[in-house]
Design a protein around this motif. Structure first.
Motif, PDB file in Angstrom:
ATOM      1  N   LEU A  10       0.859  -1.188   0.000  1.00  0.00           N
ATOM      2  CA  LEU A  10       0.000   0.000   0.000  1.00  0.00           C
ATOM      3  C   LEU A  10       0.894   1.237   0.000  1.00  0.00           C
ATOM      4  O   LEU A  10       1.803   1.348   0.828  1.00  0.00           O
ATOM      5  N   ARG A  37      -0.565  -6.312 -15.438  1.00  0.00           N
ATOM      6  CA  ARG A  37      -1.341  -6.022 -14.238  1.00  0.00           C
ATOM      7  C   ARG A  37      -2.818  -6.236 -14.516  1.00  0.00           C
ATOM      8  O   ARG A  37      -3.267  -6.156 -15.662  1.00  0.00           O
ATOM      9  N   ALA A  39      -6.516  -5.087 -12.756  1.00  0.00           N
ATOM     10  CA  ALA A  39      -7.338  -4.397 -11.770  1.00  0.00           C
ATOM     11  C   ALA A  39      -8.665  -5.148 -11.623  1.00  0.00           C
ATOM     12  O   ALA A  39      -9.080  -5.869 -12.540  1.00  0.00           O
ATOM     13  N   PRO A  86      -3.702   6.345  -8.223  1.00  0.00           N
ATOM     14  CA  PRO A  86      -4.711   5.368  -7.795  1.00  0.00           C
ATOM     15  C   PRO A  86      -5.086   4.387  -8.907  1.00  0.00           C
ATOM     16  O   PRO A  86      -5.374   3.220  -8.627  1.00  0.00           O
ATOM     17  N   GLU A  87      -5.055   4.828 -10.137  1.00  0.00           N
ATOM     18  CA  GLU A  87      -5.399   3.926 -11.252  1.00  0.00           C
ATOM     19  C   GLU A  87      -4.334   2.876 -11.523  1.00  0.00           C
ATOM     20  O   GLU A  87      -4.533   1.979 -12.347  1.00  0.00           O
ATOM     21  N   THR A  89      -3.517   0.866  -9.199  1.00  0.00           N
ATOM     22  CA  THR A  89      -3.903  -0.207  -8.281  1.00  0.00           C
ATOM     23  C   THR A  89      -4.299  -1.457  -9.065  1.00  0.00           C
ATOM     24  O   THR A  89      -5.166  -1.410  -9.938  1.00  0.00           O
ATOM     25  N   GLN A 119       0.017  -7.738  -5.013  1.00  0.00           N
ATOM     26  CA  GLN A 119      -0.966  -6.657  -4.984  1.00  0.00           C
ATOM     27  C   GLN A 119      -0.287  -5.309  -4.758  1.00  0.00           C
ATOM     28  O   GLN A 119       0.514  -5.152  -3.822  1.00  0.00           O
ATOM     29  N   VAL A 120      -0.662  -4.343  -5.588  1.00  0.00           N
ATOM     30  CA  VAL A 120      -0.245  -2.960  -5.406  1.00  0.00           C
ATOM     31  C   VAL A 120      -1.497  -2.115  -5.240  1.00  0.00           C
ATOM     32  O   VAL A 120      -2.400  -2.151  -6.089  1.00  0.00           O
ATOM     33  N   THR A 121      -1.559  -1.371  -4.146  1.00  0.00           N
ATOM     34  CA  THR A 121      -2.702  -0.508  -3.878  1.00  0.00           C
ATOM     35  C   THR A 121      -2.194   0.917  -3.671  1.00  0.00           C
ATOM     36  O   THR A 121      -1.331   1.142  -2.815  1.00  0.00           O
ATOM     37  N   SER A 123      -3.326   4.663  -2.712  1.00  0.00           N
ATOM     38  CA  SER A 123      -4.402   5.442  -2.109  1.00  0.00           C
ATOM     39  C   SER A 123      -4.307   6.901  -2.545  1.00  0.00           C
ATOM     40  O   SER A 123      -3.224   7.436  -2.775  1.00  0.00           O
TER      41      SER A 123
END
Length: 124
Positions: A10, A37, A39, A86-87, A89, A119-121, A123
């Protein structure tokens, strides 16, 4: 051949992460290595690929922000991600294209081996 991706997490928008993918059981230096990737609710999409250390190709959405490098001595490919949005993610996957090679392909079906994803998040 097995691929093990790691380094996800994160991060706040504008931050950076570096993903790693270790390849075992094959001849790493002969492979083209790519990152894709996926989403939630979307198709898996191409991020970038490296054939040798100096030959890379990126999708338009990440060009100038992401960079791929490889260390043949460590059987590892990296994805340095800067200025994250954020996009960005998604679950990030590494993939290997074994000989005979496709030329810097952005097509999912051209890759022979896949890692499990990390996982890459990002914020806002």
């Amino acid at each position: 051949v097995q691929l093990q991706a790691s380094g996800g997490g994160l991060v706040q928008a504008g931050g950076s992460l570096r993903l790693s993918c270790v390849v075992s059981g094959g001849t790493f230096r002969r492979y083209s290595m790519a990152w894709f990737r996926q989403a939630p609710g979307k198709e898996r999409e191409f991020v970038g690929v490296t054939r040798s250390g100096d030959t890379t190709y990126y999708s338009a959405s990440v060009k100038g922000r992401f960079s791929i490098s490889r260390d043949n001595a460590k059987n590892t490919v990296y994805l340095q991600m800067n200025s994250l949005k954020p996009e960005d993610t998604a679950v990030y996957y590494c993939a290997a294209d074994a000989p005979p090679l496709n030329i810097l392909s952005n097509v999912r079906g051209d890759y022979d081996y896949w890692g499990q994803g990390t996982q890459v998040t990002v914020s806002s």
